[in-house]
Design an enzyme around this catalytic site. Sequence first.
Site, PDB file in Angstrom:
ATOM      1  N   CYS A   1       0.795  -1.241   0.000  1.00 11.67           N
ATOM      2  CA  CYS A   1       0.000   0.000   0.000  1.00 11.67           C
ATOM      3  C   CYS A   1       0.823   1.284   0.000  1.00 11.67           C
ATOM      4  O   CYS A   1       0.672   2.099  -0.909  1.00 11.67           O
ATOM      5  CB  CYS A   1      -0.940  -0.002   1.199  1.00 11.67           C
ATOM      6  N   PHE A   2       1.676   1.485   1.013  1.00 12.78           N
ATOM      7  CA  PHE A   2       2.334   2.801   1.150  1.00 12.78           C
ATOM      8  C   PHE A   2       3.077   3.231  -0.122  1.00 12.78           C
ATOM      9  O   PHE A   2       2.842   4.338  -0.607  1.00 12.78           O
ATOM     10  CB  PHE A   2       3.300   2.808   2.335  1.00 12.78           C
TER      11      PHE A   2
END
Length: 439
Positions: free
Chosen positions: A257-258
């Site tokens: 995600c990040f």
Amino acid sequence: MKISVIGTGYVWLIQTVWLAKIGFSIQAIDLFEDKIEKLKSGIPTIYENGLEALLQETMRNIHFTTDIASSAWSDIIFLCVGTPQDEEWKTDLTYIKQAGNDLKKTLIGNEIIVIKSTVPASTNAMMYELLGSKNPVVSNPEFLREWLAIEDFFTPDRVVLGFKDGEKHEVIDTLMEVYWYFSDKWVPILQTNWQTAELIKYAANAFLATKITFINEIARLSDSIWADINDVAKALWMDHRIGNKFLNAWIGYGGSCFPKDVKSLIHQFHEQGLGWDILTKVDETNTSQVDYFMKKVWNHYWTQLNGKTIWVFGVAFKPDTDDLRESKALVIINRLIKAWAMVQVFDYNAKALENFEKYTYGLATGIRNFIPIVISKTFLDMTKNADFLILTLEDKRVLDEDFDMIANNLKDKTIFDGKNILHKDVMKNLWFEYMWVGC
Ligand code: NAD
């Protein structure tokens, strides 16, 4: 209420079992027959602590299928397909569009489409139009943390629901019926519009990535002036205005995600003709953090790793997950084998090691043929015949390992700790050369 979910990946497999556990009947749909067959026999396709037991307990409420047409007449269809980034850092909406096109042929009534995938501004509006502006579309971004995902589903910090401006009450009420489970649990439910909900998810991840990068950057100065970053971080945690989460100086953030969400948000700023220096710097600093850490290794060994055997602890991007996406350990392992070092790896998560083995088949074959990567069965096993150790995982189980034995095993008695997990005084008392991020 009939609920369908499309895309039984990390997010949705967990949400599916959560919904089934609180009593809903679920149609779980994925493109891939093999995934569905595995799930039908009660075996999760991903690893998450507690998931297998929960899946088996709730299976009677879940119908696994590849037939998207079975979602017709659902009250709600949750979309949770992947949204990777393309080469220009833009969010690739191929899977979302494909699922939308499949649904278009399927929808019969007033099925509500809920987008759980992380998607940039205007995607919910795009889906509404794609479906002929007939079916309600709701944005419901997901904030789970892999590894603690089940806990996060039962006790989230908040639920965000983004509706089309002026959305009908029936639609809002139907969604609230799903999240009724939280009504006596003090979980705030924020109702807003599509684009706000879409932005909330990116802003949350970008903020956390910025916090991590901030402390990593402070760690670099800490290294230069011989300050102790762990004490710096501890003092920051003690300040309740700052808080004690996401402030560990490490080798940088990874995961599914990040990295992609930060890049996507930068792209969204550019699309609006706006620049955003902070996030661009966050992304750059995060990428260079591994090099910064590896400089400690190169400096210590005068770049001569040829013939060394290096033990790398951790292959996944965080403890007790099998997810290797954007794992910094893989970057480090690649750097090591390119320097003709031999690598022995271990991770407490057996599925992560299985995935790692598959991953190694895809490595540059020229190198892979000459340099064996050994996958060890235990932590101690891995240290045998190794010269030194690199830690890439913040798994606390490592603290219970026998470091006296490890000191005997490691030829150079040297440890590079990329997650600042060991205690420097304990390591120094055992006569290790111990190096970490931030000093
Ligand atoms: P994933 O890649 O693990 O799963 C996606 C699934 O969708 C796969 O099983 C794939 O086979 C299926 N799929 C793709 N296209 C399909 C189609 N047209 N029809 C049916 N099935 C289809 O992805 P993930 O990690 O679960 O993430 C999904 C979304 O949730 C992403 O947008 C991600 O950013 C977001 N998210 C992920 C996390 C996380 O921790 N993994 C947390 C919060 C949000």
